[in-house]
Scaffold this active site. Structure first.
Site, PDB file in Angstrom:
ATOM      1  N   ASP A 178      52.685  60.885  47.666  1.00 16.63           N
ATOM      2  CA  ASP A 178      53.239  59.852  46.795  1.00 16.63           C
ATOM      3  C   ASP A 178      53.895  58.791  47.677  1.00 16.63           C
ATOM      4  O   ASP A 178      53.803  58.854  48.909  1.00 16.63           O
ATOM      5  CB  ASP A 178      54.233  60.437  45.794  1.00 16.63           C
ATOM      6  N   HIS A 241      51.006  54.436  44.435  1.00 15.54           N
ATOM      7  CA  HIS A 241      51.810  55.590  44.849  1.00 15.54           C
ATOM      8  C   HIS A 241      51.394  56.071  46.240  1.00 15.54           C
ATOM      9  O   HIS A 241      51.260  57.258  46.489  1.00 15.54           O
ATOM     10  CB  HIS A 241      51.684  56.728  43.825  1.00 15.54           C
ATOM     11  N   GLU A 305      49.787  53.914  37.372  1.00 18.05           N
ATOM     12  CA  GLU A 305      50.861  53.002  37.759  1.00 18.05           C
ATOM     13  C   GLU A 305      50.525  52.248  39.039  1.00 18.05           C
ATOM     14  O   GLU A 305      51.251  52.305  40.034  1.00 18.05           O
ATOM     15  CB  GLU A 305      52.174  53.783  37.922  1.00 18.05           C
ATOM     16  N   ASP A 397      61.062  67.625  34.152  1.00 20.22           N
ATOM     17  CA  ASP A 397      62.152  67.039  34.923  1.00 20.22           C
ATOM     18  C   ASP A 397      63.143  66.288  34.041  1.00 20.22           C
ATOM     19  O   ASP A 397      64.206  65.885  34.504  1.00 20.22           O
ATOM     20  CB  ASP A 397      61.625  66.132  36.032  1.00 20.22           C
ATOM     21  N   GLU A 448      62.001  64.037  42.132  1.00 20.71           N
ATOM     22  CA  GLU A 448      62.958  63.111  42.724  1.00 20.71           C
ATOM     23  C   GLU A 448      64.394  63.583  42.500  1.00 20.71           C
ATOM     24  O   GLU A 448      65.260  63.418  43.352  1.00 20.71           O
ATOM     25  CB  GLU A 448      62.767  61.708  42.148  1.00 20.71           C
TER      26      GLU A 448
END
Length: 520
Positions: A178, A241, A305, A397, A448
């Site tokens: 990523d 990414h 994305e 998450d 993250e």
């Protein structure tokens, strides 16, 4: 109707369970008879039960625990099985080896919880007598773990697989690269890990972070998972990414004169791979090494994305779009994914990508829809195989509640246990042809905000139990019944040392949590 016996509170719920009177006692004289084709399942049974119970379970032609492949059970598919436990013997049958592996996990759950931990050797190891006929609703029942943002040791990945297999999940989707990190070793491009595997901090915490796997470690993980009936699907993100790769090799980008760091932020980075031919040489080389390590029929190449600003501002990218006959730089994303997807197909693999709308990926792709449940139907109608991963039901998450003492999690409204269990991969009003294209569903854990195995397990369990229940049992599962079984199942999680979120009245609430845009 009498209450179900605690030992039959299985997760996921089998298709048909018929309790019988009596119990089968396992002792030092108990042996295993594995008929041809069942040897791997017998080995797994010994591996999982022997060390924790002290039972050796040696092979014997007279064994009371009989494991057999039976072509007559072909109607149960690749993973279905039949299990009969009587006072004198046990018979586990399946048409395919993976079905036997699923049955082994059911045997583990039928034993006392202490059989999972090895914490007690002086209790009787007994199985309740029962007749079980079982088959999964969906062939893809997965969990995605992001190790790109916070590296996790391979020893923990093996534990993660073990817990998945106990719940009859069969796909570990391993997110290896990523903007924030690159964990897959590539011999031809060593800076991907020596540079791309390091970042200065995460979320402004000032703490450097690094890590990468070796090929031997990843191959061992694949072997470990395969022995438990779990396929490891690797993900290498492109063309967005990809900032960790650009930090290692700036020439792969649209501004090779710029030297970027491995991203320390969370969200969507504007830097993307270029579209010059050297980039495709790089991608093909990387994927050749990925395919050499991971035999999975599926290879995930991300695709989501992907900002197009760098392409729009790049004369070289605009020229490439014109040469390819595209109407503009915005179409380079689909063109890029098509080229890489075709490369994987030529090598006998199935490309997988995240779908932003369900309508943008090439026809060869299996798509994972995550933004909106309606996108799954869009993709199915286009003929794609689909894995549903709606963020409001499968992203682990997000916090599990709004309790003030809930640990930090990705910003956004919580995804409670009930939201995961009520997830429907296929709506009842779909046409059968469209519904048949849905392979299944999976949970996602982006890391993250998650740094340690303890935090991973707190966010994962018991929500992954809920996803496993629906993915295996389908519409046959009900919330009240699941909660009842889960209360008993937590003894198994305790025995395994899983640091799950405790069951409380609030955690078992069924109120809607609304919607939120999914920051990734």
């Amino acid at each position: 109707m009498p209450a179900p016996r605690p030992e039959l509170s299985l997760v996921p719920r089998p298709r048909k369970v018929s309790p019988r009177p009596g119990r089968l006692v396992l002792d030092q004289g108990t042996s295993v008879r594995a008929l041809p084709g069942a040897e791997a399942a017998a080995d797994l049974l010994r591996t999982l039960i022997g060390p924790t119970t002290g039972l050796s379970l040696p092979p014997s032609a007279e064994g009371r625990l009989v494991l057999a492949l039976d072509p007559q059970l072909g109607g149960l598919g690749d993973e279905g099985y039949g299990l009969t436990v009587g006072p004198q013997a046990l018979l586990l049958r399946a048409a395919r080896p993976d079905g036997l592996l699923r049955g082994v996990q059911t045997i583990r759950q039928l034993l006392p919880p202490e059989a999972l931990s090895g914490g007690a050797r002086d209790i009787p190891w007994e199985l309740p007598c029962v007749e079980i006929s079982d088959v999964p609703q969906y062939p893809w029942r997965g969990a995605m773990l992001d190790v790109a943002r916070h590296f996790q040791p391979v020893s923990y990945l093996r534990r993660y697989v073990d817990l998945m297999a106990l719940h009859k999940l069969n796909v570990l989707h391993l997110h290896l690269t990523d903007d924030q990190g690159w964990r897959m070793p590539v011999e031809a491009f060593p800076r991907l890990t020596s540079v791309g595997g390091h970042r200065a901090q995460s979320l402004s915490d000032g703490v450097p972070h690094a890590g990468a796997y070796t090929r031997a470690e990843l191959r061992d993980l694949v072997r470990h998972a395969r022995e438990r009936g779990v396929t490891v699907v690797p993900e290498i993100e492109m063309p967005g990414h990809a900032r960790a790769a650009l930090a290692a090799y700036p020439a792969l980008g649209n501004h090779p004169e710029r030297h970027l760091d491995v991203w320390t932020r969370w969200g969507v980075c504007d830097n993307v791979l270029g579209v010059h031919e050297e980039v495709f040489d790089f991608c093909r080389t990387v994927l050749e090494e990925v395919m050499d390590v991971f035999p999975s029929p599926y290879v995930h190449i991300g695709g989501e994305e992907c900002p197009t600003g760098e392409w729009e501002n790049s004369p070289a990218a605009r020229d490439r779009a014109a040469a390819a006959g595209l109407s503009g730089s915005g179409e380079l994303h689909g063109w890029f994914m098509g080229r890489i997807g075709s490369f994987l197909v030529e090598h006998g693999r199935r490309p997988v990508g995240w779908a932003e709308s369900g309508a943008e990926l090439p026809a060869d792709f299996t798509v994972m829809t995550w933004r909106d449940p309606a996108h799954a139907l869009t993709a199915a109608r286009r003929g794609h195989q689909v894995v549903t991963a709606h963020h409001r039901a499968t992203y682990l998450d997000y916090a599990q509640s709004t309790d003030p003492d809930e640990p930090a999690a990705q910003p956004g409204e919580p995804v409670p246990l009930h939201a995961v269990h009520s997830n429907e991969p296929v709506s009842p009003d779909w046409e059968p042809e469209d519904a048949s294209r849905v392979l299944g569903t999976q949970a996602q854990l982006w890391t993250e905000y998650v740094t340690t195995p303890d935090r991973i397990e707190y966010l994962t369990y018991p929500r992954l139990c809920a996803l496993a229940d629906r993915a295996w049992s389908g519409g046959r599962s009900d919330w009240a019944g699941f909660v009842e079984r889960l209360h008993d199942h937590t003894a198994r999680l305790d025995a395994l040392g899983v640091r799950y979120r405790p069951l409380t009245t609030r955690s078992l609430a069924t109120a809607s949590t609304g919607t939120a845009r999914p920051p990734r």
